[in-house]
Design an enzyme around this catalytic site. Structure first.
Site, PDB file in Angstrom:
ATOM      1  N   ASP A  40     -31.768  37.677 -62.206  1.00  0.00           N
ATOM      2  CA  ASP A  40     -32.711  37.817 -61.110  1.00  0.00           C
ATOM      3  C   ASP A  40     -31.789  38.336 -59.885  1.00  0.00           C
ATOM      4  O   ASP A  40     -30.809  38.225 -59.997  1.00  0.00           O
ATOM      5  CB  ASP A  40     -33.228  36.177 -60.499  1.00  0.00           C
ATOM      6  CG  ASP A  40     -34.374  36.357 -59.915  1.00  0.00           C
ATOM      7  OD1 ASP A  40     -35.570  35.813 -60.564  1.00  0.00           O
ATOM      8  OD2 ASP A  40     -34.580  36.791 -58.560  1.00  0.00           O
ATOM      9  N   ASP A  62     -30.131  43.354 -60.539  1.00  0.00           N
ATOM     10  CA  ASP A  62     -31.233  44.260 -60.446  1.00  0.00           C
ATOM     11  C   ASP A  62     -31.643  45.098 -61.662  1.00  0.00           C
ATOM     12  O   ASP A  62     -30.808  45.922 -61.809  1.00  0.00           O
ATOM     13  CB  ASP A  62     -30.945  45.075 -58.904  1.00  0.00           C
ATOM     14  CG  ASP A  62     -32.149  45.718 -58.568  1.00  0.00           C
ATOM     15  OD1 ASP A  62     -33.264  45.867 -59.231  1.00  0.00           O
ATOM     16  OD2 ASP A  62     -32.222  46.436 -57.580  1.00  0.00           O
ATOM     17  N   VAL A  63     -32.690  44.743 -62.086  1.00  0.00           N
ATOM     18  CA  VAL A  63     -33.103  45.713 -63.310  1.00  0.00           C
ATOM     19  C   VAL A  63     -33.366  47.195 -63.043  1.00  0.00           C
ATOM     20  O   VAL A  63     -33.298  48.089 -63.966  1.00  0.00           O
ATOM     21  CB  VAL A  63     -34.356  45.167 -63.966  1.00  0.00           C
ATOM     22  CG1 VAL A  63     -34.112  43.594 -64.447  1.00  0.00           C
ATOM     23  CG2 VAL A  63     -35.479  45.004 -63.185  1.00  0.00           C
ATOM     24  N   TYR A 155     -48.076  50.482 -58.337  1.00  0.00           N
ATOM     25  CA  TYR A 155     -48.011  49.421 -59.000  1.00  0.00           C
ATOM     26  C   TYR A 155     -48.881  49.587 -60.318  1.00  0.00           C
ATOM     27  O   TYR A 155     -48.616  49.584 -61.487  1.00  0.00           O
ATOM     28  CB  TYR A 155     -48.762  48.263 -58.153  1.00  0.00           C
ATOM     29  CG  TYR A 155     -48.787  46.959 -59.103  1.00  0.00           C
ATOM     30  CD1 TYR A 155     -47.440  46.238 -59.352  1.00  0.00           C
ATOM     31  CD2 TYR A 155     -49.956  46.546 -59.738  1.00  0.00           C
ATOM     32  CE1 TYR A 155     -47.698  44.995 -59.926  1.00  0.00           C
ATOM     33  CE2 TYR A 155     -50.071  45.099 -60.484  1.00  0.00           C
ATOM     34  CZ  TYR A 155     -49.018  44.462 -60.601  1.00  0.00           C
ATOM     35  OH  TYR A 155     -48.740  43.494 -61.359  1.00  0.00           O
TER      36      TYR A 155
END
Length: 259
Positions: A40, A62-63, A155
């Site tokens: 996370d 951070d992905v 999104y």
């Protein structure tokens, strides 16, 4: 909710697993006896999760950052000893605005987390799942990946792309016994949907209550879903009961219609 009994000792990695849907998914896997490691960006939420879920592995990452993902997987695998299940849960809502008002920075940031993040994690997970002799990948899409939604172009684009990514991975990885599915929640109760509703209400100059009731009117059950509803579907597709389910975009949405 009942938990599948065959998930005990499964090695599970969950992104954005310290709060929200990811935290509930982590809790349910832990309750099923799985070994779980989450990442996370919220250090405080990670510390709380680690304290409240004994045995949970945590990494701040951070992905959207490929280097941080590499470090996350290194730590996770060191603790888990391998991998059986990856849940690509990390995602952000992105801006609520007509396309001509969406900044390049907001567009790129939304796709970097929602789409690139899943790609970064899959690249590291696939060799581990092959070494394990099979397993499962779950990508968190949305009903926004099934319909169009006005003022949500970054999104929606990211969530449609995740479904295509899911179907392609399922084709590539099926011969190795690796199942890949996308979960498509509708409006999920929680702080994140509250923020989206507030932004939508402000953009249209109407009340938040009006937006919420309008969205519910498109659902046959006239209610939002809960994080537990989403977690139940994830555990199902990762369990033996979901052993013949792959390449699917599975909605958990109280029967949402296109707006």
């Amino acid at each position: 909710m009942s938990t599948p009994s065959d998930l005990a000792d499964k090695r599970v990695i969950i992104t954005a697993g310290a709060s929200g849907i990811g935290r509930v998914v982590a809790e349910r896997f832990v309750q099923a006896g799985a070994k779980v490691h989450v990442c996370d960006i919220d250090a405080d939420a990670l510390a709380t999760a680690a304290q409240e879920l004994p045995g949970l592995g945590v990494t701040r990452a951070d992905v959207a950052d490929a280097d941080q993902v590499a470090g996350f997987f290194e730590q996770a695998v060191a603790g888990l000893g391998g991998l059986d299940i990856l849940v690509n849960n990390a995602g952000i809502a992105g801006p609520v605005a007509p396309v001509e008002e969406v900044s390049i920075e907001d567009w790129r940031a939304t796709l970097s987390v929602n789409l690139d993040g899943a790609f970064h994690c899959a690249r590291h997970a696939v060799p581990l799942l092959k070494a394990a002799g099979g397993g499962s990948i779950v990508n968190m899409s949305s009903t926004a990946g099934l319909f169009g939604f006005v003022r949500r172009s970054p999104y929606v684009a990211s969530k449609w792309a995740l479904i295509g990514f899911t179907k392609t991975l399922a084709m590539e990885l099926g011969p190795y016994g690796i199942r890949v599915n996308a979960i498509c929640p509708g409006s999920v109760e929680g702080e994140r949907i509250d923020r989206v509703i507030a932004a939508e209400a402000a953009a249209r100059d109407v009340s938040e209550r009006e937006v919420r009731e309008e969205w519910k009117a498109h659902m046959s059950l006239r209610t939002f879903v809960t994080p537990d509803d989403v977690a139940a579907m994830i555990l199902f597709v990762c369990s033996d009961a979901g052993g013949r389910v792959s390449g699917q975009a599975l909605a958990v949405d109280c029967h949402t219609e296109s707006k």
